[in-house]
Design an enzyme around this catalytic site. Structure first.
Site, PDB file in Angstrom:
ATOM      1  N   ARG A 124       0.850  -1.200   0.000  1.00  0.00           N
ATOM      2  CA  ARG A 124       0.000   0.000   0.000  1.00  0.00           C
ATOM      3  C   ARG A 124       0.882   1.245   0.000  1.00  0.00           C
ATOM      4  O   ARG A 124       0.602   2.223  -0.683  1.00  0.00           O
ATOM      5  CB  ARG A 124      -0.946   0.015   1.208  1.00  0.00           C
ATOM      6  CG  ARG A 124      -1.653   1.363   1.397  1.00  0.00           C
ATOM      7  CD  ARG A 124      -2.927   1.295   2.231  1.00  0.00           C
ATOM      8  NE  ARG A 124      -2.762   0.571   3.473  1.00  0.00           N
ATOM      9  CZ  ARG A 124      -2.073   1.018   4.544  1.00  0.00           C
ATOM     10  NH1 ARG A 124      -1.493   2.204   4.523  1.00  0.00           N
ATOM     11  NH2 ARG A 124      -1.975   0.288   5.635  1.00  0.00           N
ATOM     12  N   LYS A 184      -8.909   5.638 -19.718  1.00  0.00           N
ATOM     13  CA  LYS A 184      -9.172   6.085 -21.085  1.00  0.00           C
ATOM     14  C   LYS A 184      -7.921   5.906 -21.943  1.00  0.00           C
ATOM     15  O   LYS A 184      -7.455   4.799 -22.106  1.00  0.00           O
ATOM     16  CB  LYS A 184      -9.683   7.529 -21.068  1.00  0.00           C
ATOM     17  CG  LYS A 184     -10.713   7.810 -19.960  1.00  0.00           C
ATOM     18  CD  LYS A 184     -12.026   7.082 -20.152  1.00  0.00           C
ATOM     19  CE  LYS A 184     -12.951   7.154 -18.942  1.00  0.00           C
ATOM     20  NZ  LYS A 184     -13.195   8.470 -18.387  1.00  0.00           N
ATOM     21  N   TYR A 233     -16.367  16.790 -16.131  1.00  0.00           N
ATOM     22  CA  TYR A 233     -16.867  15.414 -16.077  1.00  0.00           C
ATOM     23  C   TYR A 233     -17.964  15.307 -15.016  1.00  0.00           C
ATOM     24  O   TYR A 233     -17.856  15.901 -13.937  1.00  0.00           O
ATOM     25  CB  TYR A 233     -15.685  14.493 -15.739  1.00  0.00           C
ATOM     26  CG  TYR A 233     -16.042  13.054 -15.626  1.00  0.00           C
ATOM     27  CD1 TYR A 233     -16.463  12.321 -16.735  1.00  0.00           C
ATOM     28  CD2 TYR A 233     -15.958  12.392 -14.403  1.00  0.00           C
ATOM     29  CE1 TYR A 233     -16.791  10.990 -16.627  1.00  0.00           C
ATOM     30  CE2 TYR A 233     -16.281  11.051 -14.283  1.00  0.00           C
ATOM     31  CZ  TYR A 233     -16.701  10.356 -15.394  1.00  0.00           C
ATOM     32  OH  TYR A 233     -17.022   9.034 -15.282  1.00  0.00           O
ATOM     33  N   ASP A 259      -7.697  18.546 -15.470  1.00  0.00           N
ATOM     34  CA  ASP A 259      -8.024  17.195 -15.932  1.00  0.00           C
ATOM     35  C   ASP A 259      -7.761  17.172 -17.434  1.00  0.00           C
ATOM     36  O   ASP A 259      -8.486  17.781 -18.214  1.00  0.00           O
ATOM     37  CB  ASP A 259      -9.495  16.897 -15.600  1.00  0.00           C
ATOM     38  CG  ASP A 259      -9.924  15.485 -16.004  1.00  0.00           C
ATOM     39  OD1 ASP A 259      -9.274  14.883 -16.874  1.00  0.00           O
ATOM     40  OD2 ASP A 259     -10.940  15.006 -15.451  1.00  0.00           O
TER      41      ASP A 259
END
Ligand SMILES: *Cc1c(COP(=O)(O)O)cnc(C)c1O
Length: 344
Positions: free
Chosen positions: A10, A161, A63, A136
């Protein structure tokens, strides 16, 4: 005790470290973090940099997930003050910020309206106040746009994407030059939130990154062919593609991007019933909410995910017959022929 550099996955994992190193390099940044999704990257950035009751200025064309994060979680739960502005005009950002603003957020080009904002002009405003400016850049990919070079402090991608590019992984990335921002986000991710990308997905995204330039060139060439075809069609009222000379922000796109990427939208000239029949008649384009993969996908925000229409009050309105297209890597003649056959 002299522990292993990668003691516990982690906090640190070799495959993730390798991917983060590559992501920082392709964006021209000093640091990168790989997240479990684009939304994990965005929420960690926003919630780590904006304290409860803090102030965010955001573009009004973003978005849908980011919009909900800002309205429901940041404003609704953490009582932040969120101002949405039309970021196409940098003066609107300048008018909304003050010395207490914690973050300025924008997306360019935007999903699904393909609006651009002038990254350098907004950075000039945020620099004056010392406010972190996050962009973004998912639609452009690192291949066509370098927000850090233009003055942004933080770049975010949904690697789901273009960066992964094969529709077989969800992920997100944050890249920054700011050591202080990096330390806060890394602490949030590694110690508190635990929303990092899994080692296997890091491997997938690293594999995708290797073909990013080749894929982006092909996506762009195909998108241009499709945009030019649609622009001439009499059942298409308007094409939103920054690469078209007719696009209102074409000049800005040419200045701040090195290419126009593979996403476009258009307004269908007809009734919603005709629009549905047209979508059903397509054979190469598949209806789908994702984007940036090898296969061409088509989405009608108003029909398929009415949620995407947003609240419509503060954020930019999406036309009812808007069709969003993620142009894939197929033969461009097949793509245009599919539209020619299916359009009424
Ligand atoms: C898909 C997308 C996101 C969200 O990414 P996920 O990986 O789905 O969480 C954020 N911004 C843009 C522009 C997107 O297209």
């Amino acid at each position: 005790m002299n522990g292993n550099e990668h003691d516990y996955s982690r906090e640190s994992n070799p495959t993730r470290a390798a991917l983060e190193h590559q992501l920082a390099r392709v964006e021209g940044g000093d640091h990168a973090l790989a997240f479990a999704s684009g939304m994990a990257a965005i929420s960690t950035t926003i919630l780590s940099l904006v304290p409860p009751s803090g102030h965010v200025v955001s573009s009004d064309s973003i978005y849908s997930g980011t919009e909900k994060l800002l309205t429901e979680l940041a404003a609704g739960h953490f009582e932040c003050d969120v101002d949405f502005v039309d970021a196409r005009e940098p003066e609107n950002v300048a008018a909304a910020v003050d010395e207490d603003t914690d973050l300025v957020w924008a997306e360019t080009p935007t999903n699904p309206l393909m609006r651009l904002c002038d990254i350098g002009a907004i950075a000039a405003v945020t620099d004056e106040y010392g406010i972190p400016f996050g962009v973004d850049s998912t639609f452009a990919s690192p291949y066509f746009q370098a927000p850090l070079e233009l003055g942004a402090d933080i770049v975010v991608h949904s690697t789901t994407k273009y960066i992964n590019g094969h529709s077989d992984s969800t992920g997100g990335a944050v890249i920054t030059d700011d050591d202080g921002v990096f330390d806060r986000l890394a602490f949030s991710q590694r110690v508190g939130l635990g929303n990092m990308l899994s080692p296997f997905d890091c491997y997938l995204v690293g594999r995708g990154l290797k073909t990013l330039p080749a894929r982006m060139e092909h996506h762009e060439a195909n998108a241009r062919a499709v945009a030019e075809f649609l622009e001439e069609h009499d059942r298409v009222a308007r094409v939103y593609y920054p690469g078209l000379k007719s696009y209102p922000q074409h000049e800005l796109a040419s200045e701040q991007m090195s290419g126009y990427s593979g996403m476009l939208s258009f307004e269908f000239d007809g009734s919603p019933v005709e629009l549905e029949a047209f979508i059903e008649g397509l054979e190469v384009f598949t209806p789908g909410a994702s984007l940036g993969g090898t296969e061409s996908l088509i989405e009608v925000p108003s029909l398929m995910i009415p949620d995407e229409i947003g609240h419509g009050e503060e954020t930019a309105e999406i036309p009812e017959t808007l069709v969003r297209v993620s142009v894939g890597l197929e033969d461009p003649d097949d793509l245009c022929e599919d539209f020619r056959t299916a359009l009424p």
